[in-house]
Design a protein around this motif. Structure first.
Motif, PDB file in Angstrom:
ATOM      1  N   LEU A  68       0.865  -1.182   0.000  1.00 29.52           N
ATOM      2  CA  LEU A  68       0.000   0.000   0.000  1.00 29.52           C
ATOM      3  C   LEU A  68       0.902   1.232   0.000  1.00 29.52           C
ATOM      4  N   THR A  69       1.376   1.591  -1.167  1.00 29.79           N
ATOM      5  CA  THR A  69       2.402   2.623  -1.285  1.00 29.79           C
ATOM      6  C   THR A  69       1.869   4.035  -1.093  1.00 29.79           C
ATOM      7  N   SER A  70       0.574   4.249  -1.231  1.00 33.64           N
ATOM      8  CA  SER A  70       0.003   5.591  -1.062  1.00 33.64           C
ATOM      9  C   SER A  70      -1.465   5.466  -0.701  1.00 33.64           C
ATOM     10  N   HIS A  71      -2.037   6.587  -0.259  1.00 32.29           N
ATOM     11  CA  HIS A  71      -3.469   6.581   0.048  1.00 32.29           C
ATOM     12  C   HIS A  71      -4.303   6.373  -1.208  1.00 32.29           C
ATOM     13  N   ASP A  72      -3.805   6.853  -2.355  1.00 29.46           N
ATOM     14  CA  ASP A  72      -4.542   6.635  -3.608  1.00 29.46           C
ATOM     15  C   ASP A  72      -4.619   5.152  -3.939  1.00 29.46           C
ATOM     16  N   VAL A  73      -3.536   4.421  -3.694  1.00 24.32           N
ATOM     17  CA  VAL A  73      -3.564   2.977  -3.945  1.00 24.32           C
ATOM     18  C   VAL A  73      -4.604   2.307  -3.054  1.00 24.32           C
ATOM     19  N   ILE A  74      -4.685   2.742  -1.783  1.00 25.64           N
ATOM     20  CA  ILE A  74      -5.657   2.161  -0.862  1.00 25.64           C
ATOM     21  C   ILE A  74      -7.076   2.446  -1.323  1.00 25.64           C
TER      22      ILE A  74
END
Length: 574
Positions: free
Chosen positions: A341-347
């Motif tokens: 989960l590299t960023s909040h956008d990915v989540i």
């Protein structure tokens, strides 16, 4: 006869082609046949040309010469090879099973109780006991005895609340009633906090062989990446999910804001005519039944949306039964297995892409608001909330309660009428007697109880008059002094007798429940039991024995009955 070298030379290339496609028996017999045809020295010559073992060629030739070939379906004759260790050493298997079972039971004398039970350690211990055994043999014997390596099974539950099953049924009934009326029912909970960054995620995903996703080799926090707290709302009726991904603390404010966003973005459009909302949540955490901020936040949400919000908590230790766990969160876990989960956008994008074959769709939004921990709700605020907005249900009001969208002012208490002392005592005693007369406690319906009291009225009155006449020594005379003391009616005396005989409560505790004196309740109850016609099942020992008022109140509470405090003591006129 010397060896026929020409025959061996001619058959050598042919055997090289033939032998790889034969099984052990056919290969042995083919080599023996050529060796016999080659004459004396043929065994050595064939073994040299083909590279086979001299013993194998000799065995094949001997079988053909003697006619004792292995029967059909077998590669070797019966009895060939070494006997198995278990056959040579009858004590091997019992010793191995004893080692495994002792350590499984936790026998402190077992040599392997505090170590791993690997095949190597088992074989070493068997060798120390005089049983020669390799790790491979120990592994095979354990499988033959029905053992296998198994992980722990998470099936043993902790301490069960006595009203656990009743609460499950109550939540199911509430959900069924709301859904039948077209009102939304949601299941809410927060997932564990996830670190944002190049951190490993459990599970596997398809990748080119030898090219896994590179992630950090440790999981220490990253101030730049931060963290994410997915708070989920699962709409039971619509089979849809909504996840509000917080970035601060997991507090009651985040929980309420998540429900608010769900209602604003999806809920009110899906249920435009809704006037009520049922929220099912765990017993602890940010939405726990002890959390004052959770109740205060729901009260604000009810006022803003105009919804009557009912909240039902699952009993302690039963969060796995919350529908959101296996309807929504399990699908999210599958969606990001093996994916950092590299960023909040990915989540957000990963959660929003979750779908199932049954039609589940999920909406995900990012919540960057601050939710500081440690918010306190004062006793005065809670008192006002309880008085005007929060209504606790009759069954387990601590777990089940409703928050009104507008303050409901309690009605003004009526002016109590002026009552005589006897009438006041009777009125104070009525709620207690009404609770004790419940069918769950007496074993009789209220009508049957009234009929029993009516059947005893004549004999009870006659016995009382006779007793008073003997005590006075003369007939009844008109009273000229102060008013007569309060006299317990026949129904009250009958209930006291039932409480003593059916659940077995001592007279001292019955007196405390009814507000009577100990010296008053004993003769009254005994007088009832001694009347003719009282051989009734209600006056015989029942299925439950209750020794104290606390036992009686707890047993009554499981049936939804509340026994009020006793009235001030009166005096029973005998």
């Amino acid at each position: 006869m010397s060896v026929n070298a020409e025959l061996v030379a001619l058959m050598g290339p042919q055997l090289e082609v033939l032998l790889p496609v034969l099984d052990e028996k056919s290969r042995r017999l083919a080599l023996g046949a050529v060796a016999l045809a080659a004459g004396d020295g043929g065994i050595g010559a064939v073994a040299k040309v083909t590279g086979a073992s001299w013993q194998t060629v000799a065995d094949g030739a001997a079988e053909l010469a003697s006619g004792r070939v292995a029967p059909e379906g077998r590669v070797r004759r019966p009895g060939a090879g070494r006997p198995k260790l278990a056959d040579r050493d009858p004590g091997l298997v019992p010793a191995l099973v004893a080692l495994v079972e002792d350590s499984s039971r936790g026998d402190p004398q077992s040599p392997l109780v505090w170590t791993t039970k690997s095949a190597k350690k088992l074989s070493d211990e068997l060798a120390a006991q005089g049983h020669a055994c390799s790790p491979q043999t120990a592994w095979r014997l354990l499988h033959e005895q029905g053992f296998s390596t198994q992980a722990n099974a998470k099936v043993t539950e902790g301490r069960r609340h006595p009203d656990r099953d009743a609460q499950f049924r109550y939540i199911a009934a509430q959900a069924k009633e709301h859904l039948a009326a077209g009102q939304p029912v949601i299941s809410v909970d927060a997932r564990k906090k996830e670190q944002v960054g190049e951190y490993a995620q459990a599970g596997r995903e398809w990748r080119p062989k030898g090219d896994p996703v590179r992630v950090r080799d440790h999981s220490s926090g990253d101030e730049q990446g931060g963290h994410a707290i997915p708070y989920g709302i699962y709409d039971v009726g619509a089979d849809t999910g909504f996840v509000n991904v917080g970035t601060d603390h997991n507090t009651a404010a985040l929980a309420v804001e998540s429900i608010r966003r769900w209602w604003t973005l999806t809920g009110k459009d899906a249920c435009p005519a809704a006037g009520r909302l049922l929220v099912c949540c765990d017993a602890g955490g940010s939405s726990g039944w002890r959390n004052r901020a959770w109740k205060a936040g729901l009260a604000d949400l009810a006022r803003e949306t105009g919804l009557e919000i009912t909240c039902c908590h699952f009993p302690p230790g039963t969060s796995k039964w919350n529908k959101i766990e296996h309807r929504l969160f399990s699908q999210i876990t599958l969606a990001w297995r093996g994916r950092p989960l590299t960023s909040h956008d990915v989540i957000i994008n990963t959660i929003g892409a979750v779908t199932t074959a049954t039609g589940l769709t999920v909406t995900a939004v990012l919540d960057g608001n601050r939710y500081p921990a440690g918010t306190q709700i004062s006793d005065e605020q809670m008192t006002d909330l309880e008085r005007c907005l929060l209504t606790r249900h009759r069954f387990h009001g601590d777990w089940n309660y409703t928050l009104q969208p507008a303050p409901v002012m309690p009605p003004r208490p009526p002016v109590p009428p002026v009552l005589t002392p006897a009438a006041a005592a009777s009125a104070a005693l009525a709620p207690v007697m009404a609770a004790l007369a419940s069918p769950e406690l007496t074993g009789l319906s209220r009508q049957d109880l009234a009929d029993l009291a009516a059947s005893l009225e004549l004999s009870h009155g006659a016995a009382r008059e006779q007793r008073l006449h003997l005590e006075r020594g003369h007939s009844r005379r008109a009273r000229t002094g102060p008013a007569a003391p309060f006299k317990y009616p026949l129904e009250t005396q009958l209930l006291a007798a039932i409480c003593h005989h059916r659940p077995g409560m001592p007279y001292t505790h019955i007196a405390a429940l009814t507000g009577a004196r100990y010296s008053t309740i004993i003769p009254a109850s005994r007088a009832i039991a001694s009347l003719p016609g009282t051989a009734h099942p209600a006056l015989t020992p029942g299925p439950v024995r209750l020794r104290t008022p606390a036992d009686l109140r707890h047993y009554a509470a499981t049936a939804g009955i509340t026994i009020p405090d006793p009235p001030p003591r009166g005096r029973l006129r005998r």
